[in-house]
Scaffold this active site. Structure first.
Site, mmCIF file in Angstrom:
data_model
loop_
_atom_site.group_PDB
_atom_site.id
_atom_site.type_symbol
_atom_site.label_atom_id
_atom_site.label_comp_id
_atom_site.label_asym_id
_atom_site.label_seq_id
_atom_site.Cartn_x
_atom_site.Cartn_y
_atom_site.Cartn_z
ATOM 1 N N HIS A 14 0.857 -1.197 0.000
ATOM 2 C CA HIS A 14 0.000 0.000 0.000
ATOM 3 C C HIS A 14 0.884 1.235 0.000
ATOM 4 O O HIS A 14 1.328 1.699 1.055
ATOM 5 C CB HIS A 14 -0.914 -0.042 1.235
ATOM 6 C CG HIS A 14 -1.935 1.058 1.290
ATOM 7 N ND1 HIS A 14 -3.161 0.915 1.919
ATOM 8 C CD2 HIS A 14 -1.929 2.319 0.797
ATOM 9 C CE1 HIS A 14 -3.836 2.051 1.817
ATOM 10 N NE2 HIS A 14 -3.103 2.927 1.141
ATOM 11 N N HIS A 16 1.376 4.936 -2.322
ATOM 12 C CA HIS A 16 1.015 5.839 -3.424
ATOM 13 C C HIS A 16 2.293 6.521 -3.901
ATOM 14 O O HIS A 16 2.926 7.247 -3.120
ATOM 15 C CB HIS A 16 0.013 6.889 -2.945
ATOM 16 C CG HIS A 16 -1.241 6.297 -2.384
ATOM 17 N ND1 HIS A 16 -2.394 6.170 -3.118
ATOM 18 C CD2 HIS A 16 -1.533 5.785 -1.153
ATOM 19 C CE1 HIS A 16 -3.342 5.610 -2.374
ATOM 20 N NE2 HIS A 16 -2.845 5.368 -1.169
ATOM 21 N N HIS A 194 -9.560 1.168 -1.266
ATOM 22 C CA HIS A 194 -9.486 1.765 0.068
ATOM 23 C C HIS A 194 -10.898 1.696 0.664
ATOM 24 O O HIS A 194 -11.862 2.140 0.023
ATOM 25 C CB HIS A 194 -9.082 3.237 -0.012
ATOM 26 C CG HIS A 194 -7.622 3.468 -0.269
ATOM 27 N ND1 HIS A 194 -6.936 2.882 -1.285
ATOM 28 C CD2 HIS A 194 -6.724 4.258 0.387
ATOM 29 C CE1 HIS A 194 -5.666 3.298 -1.254
ATOM 30 N NE2 HIS A 194 -5.511 4.129 -0.253
ATOM 31 N N GLU A 197 -11.183 3.247 6.148
ATOM 32 C CA GLU A 197 -10.099 4.087 6.671
ATOM 33 C C GLU A 197 -10.775 5.160 7.525
ATOM 34 O O GLU A 197 -10.712 5.120 8.744
ATOM 35 C CB GLU A 197 -9.296 4.714 5.519
ATOM 36 C CG GLU A 197 -8.183 5.656 5.984
ATOM 37 C CD GLU A 197 -7.522 6.441 4.833
ATOM 38 O OE1 GLU A 197 -8.087 6.511 3.725
ATOM 39 O OE2 GLU A 197 -6.439 7.018 5.082
ATOM 40 N N ASP A 275 1.912 3.915 2.874
ATOM 41 C CA ASP A 275 0.873 4.785 2.302
ATOM 42 C C ASP A 275 1.452 5.976 1.531
ATOM 43 O O ASP A 275 1.617 5.905 0.321
ATOM 44 C CB ASP A 275 -0.085 5.248 3.406
ATOM 45 C CG ASP A 275 -1.481 5.573 2.888
ATOM 46 O OD1 ASP A 275 -1.744 5.378 1.693
ATOM 47 O OD2 ASP A 275 -2.330 6.023 3.696
ATOM 48 N N ASP A 276 1.736 7.070 2.228
ATOM 49 C CA ASP A 276 2.307 8.282 1.615
ATOM 50 C C ASP A 276 3.487 8.736 2.478
ATOM 51 O O ASP A 276 3.393 9.723 3.215
ATOM 52 C CB ASP A 276 1.236 9.385 1.556
ATOM 53 C CG ASP A 276 0.028 8.947 0.772
ATOM 54 O OD1 ASP A 276 0.097 8.928 -0.475
ATOM 55 O OD2 ASP A 276 -0.982 8.570 1.395
HETATM 56 N N1 HPA Z 1 -6.593 7.419 1.563
HETATM 57 C C1 HPA Z 1 -7.282 7.768 0.478
HETATM 58 N N2 HPA Z 1 -6.702 8.277 -0.602
HETATM 59 C C2 HPA Z 1 -5.389 8.406 -0.608
HETATM 60 C C3 HPA Z 1 -4.620 8.053 0.474
HETATM 61 C C4 HPA Z 1 -5.257 7.520 1.615
HETATM 62 O O1 HPA Z 1 -4.645 7.162 2.651
HETATM 63 N N3 HPA Z 1 -3.341 8.343 0.143
HETATM 64 C C5 HPA Z 1 -3.336 8.816 -1.115
HETATM 65 N N4 HPA Z 1 -4.576 8.876 -1.570
HETATM 66 ZN ZN ZN Z 2 -3.661 4.817 0.621
#
Ligand code: HPA
Ligand code: ZN
Length: 335
Positions: A14, A16, A194, A197, A275-276
């Site tokens: 996971h 991006h 996703h 969350e 994630d990011d």
């Molecule tokens: N959630 C939803 N969209 C996203 C995320 C996330 O954690 N990171 C990048 N786009």
């Molecule tokens: Zn994500």
């Protein structure tokens, strides 16, 4: 435990790519491409990375992506991430990209995918890191835009293994993309999304039932539905959990309150991911360490996150077996 985590073989599921844009590269690309950014210094960028929910992050994240213009920019972005993987002993990674973030600014789909793909190929040959590419639809945009993106991906079927769904979860439930995902499955794409969350556990059930996804990105709010948790355990449906992301975006107040270890001990196929990482304060080792520091665990439990990620990945049976043996050997040598 720090050294054990550092050298443990890892698999990321996971991530991006746009979320790996470090402030230093953002400045370099802004200069190279003559793009204005609303920051005067790298410190000012880092100061802006204080979020109160998912949307407050997304606003800054989409703005950052404006510096990505040419194929080489997408190569450089992806390559910098792969070097981080090398540093963290990530042996395999499955990465997301958001084509609509770029095509909406007049950047061609080819520019994006070719730059990313070239770096991923080089990552395999030069760094020994294998990878898969997943194309995400932005759920705040409409179905028509997603269908158009799916069509643009068609000539690149050999480079893209799956489709996913990201961006603002609240107000944009999985049902909005049921027909797009059906079409993607017909075209041979695997599917992830996703869900759970920021949105409720019902989004996880909806994504499983309507989008026929094979693994869930985030999914931590499954805890609110005991029947769903039992289903996830019995059907071995993986969750790609992102601990530091969840703290930064206030899904949980503290790491001690995060439910990832509780879910692991209930038998869910949970994994650790970044994630990011440029926005949330860390890559894979940072995420593993943050979880292990807040939740005392055995080495076997920590390694279980890797075994789960291997099982949940989109690689072949023989590649899974190879990674499983590498990880088991490491565990045997560091009991
Ligand atoms: N959630 C939803 N969209 C996203 C995320 C996330 O954690 N990171 C990048 N786009
Ligand atoms: Zn994500």
């Amino acid at each position: 435990m720090k050294e054990f985590i550092q050298s443990l073989p890892k698999v990321e599921l996971h991530l991006h790519l746009e979320g790996t844009l470090e402030p230093e590269l953002m400045f370099a690309l802004a200069k190279r491409n003559d793009v204005d950014i609303p920051f005067n210094s790298i410190d000012q960028v880092r100061d802006a990375y204080s979020f109160h929910n998912l949307q407050s992050f997304l606003d800054i994240y989409y703005q950052g992506a404006n510096v990505l213009i040419n194929e080489q920019d997408f190569f450089d972005l992806t390559w910098a991430y792969l070097r981080r993987c090398q540093g963290d002993n990530v042996l395999h990674t499955e990465v997301f990209f958001d084509p609509q973030t770029h095509t909406a600014r007049g950047i061609s789909f080819e520019t994006v995918v070719n730059g990313i793909h070239r770096a991923l190929v080089q990552g395999a040959t030069e760094l020994g890191i294998s990878s898969k590419l997943i194309m995400c639809f932005l759920r705040h945009l409409d179905e028509e835009s997603a269908f158009k993106t799916l069509q643009q991906a068609q000539p690149h079927r050999d480079k893209i293994v799956a489709v996913g769904l990201d961006s603002s979860e609240i107000g944009h439930p999985p049902a909005k993309f049921e027909r797009v995902f059906k079409n993607a499955i017909t075209l041979g794409f695997l599917t992830v999304a996703h869900a759970g969350e920021e949105g409720a556990a019902s989004n996880i059930s909806e994504a499983l039932n309507l989008l026929q996804i094979t693994r869930i990105d985030h999914g931590v709010r499954c805890s609110e539905d005991e029947t769903l948790v039992k289903q996830l355990v019995s059907e071995r449906i993986p969750l790609t959990v992102c601990p530091l992301s969840n703290i930064k975006l206030k899904v949980f107040d503290t790491m001690a309150q995060h439910n990832i270890v509780e879910l692991l001990r209930k038998g869910l196929c949970v994994t650790i991911n970044s994630d990011d990482p440029a926005y949330f304060g860390g890559y894979m080792v940072d995420n593993f360490s943050a979880v292990a520091n807040a939740h005392p665990m055995s080495k076997m439990e920590i390694a279980q996150f890797t075994f789960n990620a291997i099982a949940a990945s989109f690689i072949s049976k023989s590649e899974k077996e190879r990674l499983r043996i590498v990880t088991q050997s490491y565990l045997d040598l560091h009991p």
